[in-house]
Design an enzyme around this catalytic site. Structure first.
Site, mmCIF file in Angstrom:
data_model
loop_
_atom_site.group_PDB
_atom_site.id
_atom_site.type_symbol
_atom_site.label_atom_id
_atom_site.label_comp_id
_atom_site.label_asym_id
_atom_site.label_seq_id
_atom_site.Cartn_x
_atom_site.Cartn_y
_atom_site.Cartn_z
ATOM 1 N N ALA A 40 10.493 8.922 63.904
ATOM 2 C CA ALA A 40 10.045 8.102 65.035
ATOM 3 C C ALA A 40 11.092 8.112 66.144
ATOM 4 O O ALA A 40 10.778 8.388 67.308
ATOM 5 C CB ALA A 40 9.765 6.669 64.582
ATOM 6 N N ARG A 78 -4.685 4.011 47.506
ATOM 7 C CA ARG A 78 -3.501 3.751 46.693
ATOM 8 C C ARG A 78 -3.478 2.374 46.053
ATOM 9 O O ARG A 78 -2.990 2.209 44.948
ATOM 10 C CB ARG A 78 -2.258 3.884 47.561
ATOM 11 C CG ARG A 78 -1.957 5.314 47.853
ATOM 12 C CD ARG A 78 -0.698 5.441 48.640
ATOM 13 N NE ARG A 78 -0.580 6.852 49.010
ATOM 14 C CZ ARG A 78 0.235 7.324 49.926
ATOM 15 N NH1 ARG A 78 1.044 6.499 50.565
ATOM 16 N NH2 ARG A 78 0.277 8.594 50.185
ATOM 17 N N HIS A 134 6.553 1.608 48.240
ATOM 18 C CA HIS A 134 6.598 2.907 48.893
ATOM 19 C C HIS A 134 6.522 2.815 50.413
ATOM 20 O O HIS A 134 7.213 3.516 51.130
ATOM 21 C CB HIS A 134 5.416 3.724 48.374
ATOM 22 C CG HIS A 134 5.333 5.084 48.958
ATOM 23 N ND1 HIS A 134 6.333 6.012 48.805
ATOM 24 C CD2 HIS A 134 4.359 5.688 49.717
ATOM 25 C CE1 HIS A 134 5.981 7.127 49.436
ATOM 26 N NE2 HIS A 134 4.806 6.953 49.999
ATOM 27 N N SER A 151 1.024 7.689 58.135
ATOM 28 C CA SER A 151 2.285 7.151 58.625
ATOM 29 C C SER A 151 2.994 8.163 59.512
ATOM 30 O O SER A 151 3.450 7.838 60.611
ATOM 31 C CB SER A 151 3.174 6.776 57.441
ATOM 32 O OG SER A 151 4.464 6.574 57.903
HETATM 33 C C1 LIG Z 1 9.110 9.610 49.291
HETATM 34 C C2 LIG Z 1 8.263 9.364 50.483
HETATM 35 C C3 LIG Z 1 7.193 10.205 50.784
HETATM 36 C C4 LIG Z 1 6.400 9.984 51.892
HETATM 37 N N1 LIG Z 1 5.373 10.855 52.161
HETATM 38 C C5 LIG Z 1 4.627 10.673 53.281
HETATM 39 C C6 LIG Z 1 3.614 11.599 53.620
HETATM 40 O O1 LIG Z 1 3.418 12.610 52.953
HETATM 41 N N2 LIG Z 1 2.880 11.370 54.744
HETATM 42 C C7 LIG Z 1 3.091 10.278 55.544
HETATM 43 O O2 LIG Z 1 2.401 10.126 56.542
HETATM 44 N N3 LIG Z 1 4.064 9.391 55.242
HETATM 45 C C8 LIG Z 1 4.840 9.563 54.131
HETATM 46 N N4 LIG Z 1 5.830 8.661 53.841
HETATM 47 C C9 LIG Z 1 6.115 7.579 54.784
HETATM 48 C C10 LIG Z 1 6.890 8.108 55.979
HETATM 49 O O3 LIG Z 1 7.790 9.084 55.554
HETATM 50 C C11 LIG Z 1 7.681 7.013 56.672
HETATM 51 O O4 LIG Z 1 6.870 5.937 56.954
HETATM 52 C C12 LIG Z 1 8.264 7.519 57.979
HETATM 53 O O5 LIG Z 1 9.013 8.680 57.759
HETATM 54 C C13 LIG Z 1 9.123 6.464 58.639
HETATM 55 O O6 LIG Z 1 9.795 7.036 59.730
HETATM 56 P P1 LIG Z 1 10.683 6.152 60.684
HETATM 57 O O7 LIG Z 1 11.232 7.086 61.703
HETATM 58 O O8 LIG Z 1 9.911 4.981 61.120
HETATM 59 O O9 LIG Z 1 11.848 5.600 59.754
HETATM 60 P P2 LIG Z 1 13.013 6.297 58.897
HETATM 61 O O10 LIG Z 1 12.798 7.736 58.705
HETATM 62 O O11 LIG Z 1 13.173 5.426 57.716
HETATM 63 O O12 LIG Z 1 14.272 6.172 59.835
HETATM 64 C C14 LIG Z 1 14.912 4.959 60.087
HETATM 65 C C15 LIG Z 1 16.137 5.237 60.900
HETATM 66 O O13 LIG Z 1 16.718 4.024 61.340
HETATM 67 C C16 LIG Z 1 18.091 4.025 61.078
HETATM 68 N N5 LIG Z 1 18.529 2.633 60.939
HETATM 69 C C17 LIG Z 1 18.007 1.686 60.126
HETATM 70 N N6 LIG Z 1 18.685 0.529 60.276
HETATM 71 C C18 LIG Z 1 19.650 0.746 61.199
HETATM 72 C C19 LIG Z 1 20.682 -0.042 61.762
HETATM 73 N N7 LIG Z 1 20.897 -1.316 61.406
HETATM 74 N N8 LIG Z 1 21.513 0.521 62.678
HETATM 75 C C20 LIG Z 1 21.356 1.822 63.041
HETATM 76 N N9 LIG Z 1 20.393 2.610 62.532
HETATM 77 C C21 LIG Z 1 19.544 2.082 61.620
HETATM 78 C C22 LIG Z 1 18.227 4.850 59.823
HETATM 79 O O14 LIG Z 1 19.519 5.332 59.697
HETATM 80 C C23 LIG Z 1 17.219 5.952 60.110
HETATM 81 O O15 LIG Z 1 17.793 6.930 60.925
HETATM 82 C C24 LIG Z 1 6.643 8.870 52.720
HETATM 83 C C25 LIG Z 1 7.711 8.022 52.438
HETATM 84 C C26 LIG Z 1 8.512 8.256 51.328
HETATM 85 C C27 LIG Z 1 9.631 7.320 51.036
#
Ligand SMILES: Cc1cc2nc3c(=O)[nH]c(=O)nc-3n(C[C@H](O)[C@H](O)[C@H](O)COP(=O)(O)OP(=O)(O)OC[C@H]3O[C@@H](n4cnc5c(N)ncnc54)[C@H](O)[C@@H]3O)c2cc1C
Ligand code: SF4
Ligand code: SF4
Ligand code: FES
Lengths: 236, 527
Positions: free
Chosen positions: B12, B265, B325, B365
């Site tokens: 994201a 799920r 999850h 997601s």
């Molecule tokens: C094992 C697994 C498999 C999955 N498979 C799928 C799939 O096949 N298809 C699908 O659609 N979704 C899937 N998901 C869900 C999806 O991967 C996540 O919802 C999505 O990647 C979240 O992305 P994000 O960028 O919001 O957060 P994240 O990738 O969690 O990134 C969060 C970021 O914020 C940073 N951060 C957090 N707190 C702080 C702080 N206090 N200060 C500075 N930085 C901070 C972290 O370091 C990180 O860089 C899966 C999830 C898991 C765990």
């Protein structure tokens, strides 16, 4: 079970020191967490996914690069930080080099081409694009130890992945950038290939990049060097 | 001063940063780890999209997503989200994500649970990894500025307007403020309240939610936590839904199938959980798929099973369990991903964008993370901003922590919290079990004065960061429990033994407001 950990904390001492711990967990990441929680809360290391896919927990066990979350420990094993990176604290190293070398070698898609990509084309770069950026290969590389400008196996494999990508229309550009401190400096020792947790064969990617370079009119500078060496052994 | 500061370098954060830069904004990405280590790399199965309307339709996609949400989502926003899907995939493709292709050289699609069509695009079963690495390479190409291992401590809000972020550099232990008129939280979900029973990265610790809430942004739907029905027992490592999508069976202790594996799920997880709590083994059987299919489509699952459970899925069924999850709840945002605080946006898993409701579909997601994170840029504020916040108090707080005497070990409490949450407040709960957990949480809130850090080094002090993360988890656990107590019905992932039915009067979103440090919870109609 006893394990040894190479420690470093510049506020305690300028030197590295080895410390022994008694641990219950055989999974290395769990053992490291155990050390931190039960013995010394200042003990520092990186970790994230616990499933061998984020690449953050790479360390060395008895001198060989491993992912802590994946590898099991045996009595008396020695755990150390990665090589070829500045150690910040304990097992934590400064990884800023990665960005530097990606940039230096244009290890990204430079210009999108709308070429048709076939199912098979995709397979050609599938393995290389499984790279988890753990830097194990970079840590294992003897050339990186002596030449801090050497682009190194992590980025070279990535360059290969983008050069082979049918979606890239500026492949040749990248070849230009890896002639110096790149493919020809590699000794083809194969350490990188041996340690890669993803089974990526950087050594062979580098060889293929050499072939591609020759096909594109670049010359092999090592031939020149060995020729010089016969006549003037001190001529570097 | 940067036009935009993004917190988080998961899929994201990186997407928003790229789009903002592309639109001519100056951008800084701040993250507590390195981008390629972010949890997004763990996504295996894929990302949903309508690529060819002659096979599938936006209407069907909207309807599948709405049905899975159990009616507590916003159809208009789902439609926009579905409409963005094709462009999101084409954008990723253009950056270099090597999507798996089909026989006709088109981007291949597989079927996930809860959908009527093959709608999920993928890169074998390393979809998230390939997306995050490609995004990062592109960020390097585009000269995006990063601060790695820089921890978000707080957001400065003056007169209801967010105007800066306050961070701690983990290595240098220096507190800084970065004034900006556009702050984006992309900090991921809160599954680590179940730290011993989650598929998530250790780093997914609800920081963004806790900080937004403390600054009086509204949170929403926190009671909806999705449990995954197929994780490796003990290690909680995910076996992707693609395993069921490709035809895997779920077997009980007598080797009988007990549920349609492609149901959503929540339903599948409940059936697995019922057996797991009775101490019975449950298996995922993939043997009939054959070596060729497994190696082409599920290579990561095979490796994970071999490495972490010593099982070769070609020959043996795999012993599985359930784990937290994905968190459907989060920081409440409007259609522009704006929170209830001006200049503060939330994207990705930390946001509640009224799309997933009570239950997220696999593959939705990543689509939210890519599609909506590109959209957020459209409503950015172009004015410069003034920030008067004094950051000395943060440094002072850290100095005090350095000298504080400790009587309670917060690492132990974090484990206890996770345990009690899993036993009494996970897949199946009741108001009495939830109240027991609340009592435990209140006790630990009281104990906070005895907790602190033992590492006194003034550089790279991860112990200090762990403590901040723990406090955030404790706060969000409390809000999770209180939300679950408020919703007296069962819906999607939220299942209560004392209210085992969907109640129409709860066809609403849960809103949590911080009123004088007390959570005020109410329900709002879906618009
Ligand atoms: C094992 C697994 C498999 C999955 N498979 C799928 C799939 O096949 N298809 C699908 O659609 N979704 C899937 N998901 C869900 C999806 O991967 C996540 O919802 C999505 O990647 C979240 O992305 P994000 O960028 O919001 O957060 P994240 O990738 O969690 O990134 C969060 C970021 O914020 C940073 N951060 C957090 N707190 C702080 C702080 N206090 N200060 C500075 N930085 C901070 C972290 O370091 C990180 O860089 C899966 C999830 C898991 C765990
Ligand atoms: S093969 Fe080349 S790149 Fe790999 S470790 Fe040896 S010298 Fe380094
Ligand atoms: S090539 Fe292998 S060893 Fe090197 S960074 Fe990538 S995954 Fe790690
Ligand atoms: S913790 Fe992610 S690779 Fe080990």
């Amino acid at each position: 079970m006893k394990i040894k950990i190479k420690r470093f904390n510049k506020q305690k001492s300028q030197d590295f020191y080895i410390e022994e711990f008694d641990i219950l967990n055989t999974n290395t990441l769990k053992a490291l967490l155990e050390v931190k929680q039960n013995y010394d809360k200042s003990f520092s290391f990186r970790y994230g996914c616990k499933s061998a896919v984020c690449g953050s927990c790479a360390i060395r066990v008895n001198g060989v690069e491993k992912l802590a979350c994946k590898v099991k420990l045996k009595e008396n094993d020695l755990i150390e930080p990665l090589n070829n990176f500045e150690v910040i604290k304990d097992l934590v190293v400064n990884l800023d080099k990665n960005e530097h070398f990606i940039k230096k070698s244009n290890a990204f898609l430079e210009e999108f081409s709308s070429n048709v990509v076939t199912k098979n084309d995709g397979k050609l770069i599938d393995l290389q694009s499984n790279c988890i950026s753990c830097q194990s290969c970079f840590s294992s590389c003897p050339v990186s130890s002596i030449n801090s400008d050497f682009i190194g196996p992590t980025s070279l494999t990535k360059v290969f992945r983008y050069i082979e990508d049918k979606k890239e229309s500026l492949s040749k550009n990248k070849l230009d950038l890896i002639q110096k401190n790149g493919i020809w400096d590699c000794t083809l020792c194969g350490n990188c290939t041996m340690v890669c947790p993803q089974g990526i064969d950087s050594r062979s990617d580098i060889l293929k990049l050499r072939m591609k370079s020759l096909q594109n009119g670049y010359t092999d500078p090592t031939i020149q060097t060995s020729f010089n060496m016969e006549f003037n052994p001190n001529g570097f | 001063m940067y036009d935009v500061v993004v917190i988080g370098s998961g899929a994201a954060g990186l997407t928003a940063a790229l789009e903002a830069k592309e639109q001519g904004f100056s951008v800084l990405v701040i993250s507590k780890n390195y981008p390629t280590f972010s949890q997004s790399c763990q996504a295996q199965g894929g990302i949903n999209a309508i690529l060819d309307e002659s096979n599938d339709s936006i209407d069907d996609f909207v309807s599948d997503t709405f049905i899975a949400s159990r009616k507590i989502s916003n159809k208009k926003r789902i439609r926009k989200f579905c409409e963005l899907s094709k462009d999101s995939i084409l954008w990723l493709n253009k950056l270099g994500v090597p999507f798996t292709r089909d026989e006709n050289n088109n981007i291949a699609q597989r079927r996930f649970g809860g959908t009527s069509k093959k709608r999920t695009c993928y890169s074998s079963d390393y979809t998230g990894l390939k997306i995050i690495n490609t995004l990062y390479d592109t960020c390097v190409k585009n000269d995006i500025e990063f601060l790695h291992e820089e921890f978000l401590l707080d957001i400065a809000v003056e007169n209801g307007v967010a105007n800066a972020v306050i961070t701690l550099n983990i290595n240098k232990m220096k507190v800084s403020k970065y004034p900006t008129s556009n702050i984006i939280l992309a900090t991921g979900g809160y599954s680590n309240i179940f730290s011993l029973n989650t598929t998530n990265s250790y780093l997914t610790t609800a920081d963004g939610l806790a900080i937004a809430y403390k600054n009086k942004a509204k949170l929403s739907n926190l009671e909806f936590v999705q449990f995954h029905p197929t994780v490796l027992k003990e290690t909680n490592i995910l076996i992707s839904e693609s395993a069921r999508g490709e035809g895997g069976y779920l077997l009980d202790k007598n080797s009988n199938r007990f549920i349609d594996e492609l149901k959503t799920r929540d339903e599948v997880a409940r059936e697995v959980y019922k057996r797991v709590v009775k101490g019975e083994e449950v298996f995922l059987d993939l043997r009939h798929l054959g070596e060729e299919k497994i190696d082409e489509l599920l290579p990561q699952e095979r490796t994970i099973a071999l490495n972490f459970a010593n099982t070769d899925i070609l020959n043996e069924p795999l012993s599985i369990g359930v784990a937290a999850h994905y968190t459907m709840g989060g920081i409440l945002v409007d259609e522009n991903m704006q929170t209830t605080i001006k200049n503060l946006y939330a994207i990705g898993e930390c946001a509640q964008a009224s799309i997933h409701g009570a239950n997220r579909l696999g593959g939705n997601s990543l689509l939210e993370v890519i599609g909506l994170s590109r959209e957020v840029v459209k409503s950015f504020n172009k004015d410069k901003i003034v920030c008067n916040i004094d950051i000395k108090k943060y440094q002072k707080e850290i100095d005090e922590l350095m000298h504080k005497e400790i009587k309670v070990d917060f690492y132990k409490v974090k484990e206890q919290l996770s345990q009690i949450l899993f036993e009494k407040a996970s897949i199946i709960k009741s108001n009495s079990s939830l109240n027991e957990v609340l009592e435990f949480i209140n006790e630990q809130k009281n104990n906070l004065k005895y907790m602190g850090i033992e590492d006194k080094s003034t550089y790279y002090n991860r112990n200090l960061v762990d403590f901040y993360e723990f406090k955030n988890l404790l706060l969000i656990s409390e809000l999770y429990i209180k939300s679950a107590i408020s919703r007296n019905e069962s819906r999607g992932s939220h299942y209560k033994l004392d209210y085992e039915y969907e109640d129409e009067s709860f066809e609403k979103e849960t809103i949590i407001e911080n009123q004088d440090n007390d959570a005020f919870i109410y329900f709002e109609e879906i618009k």
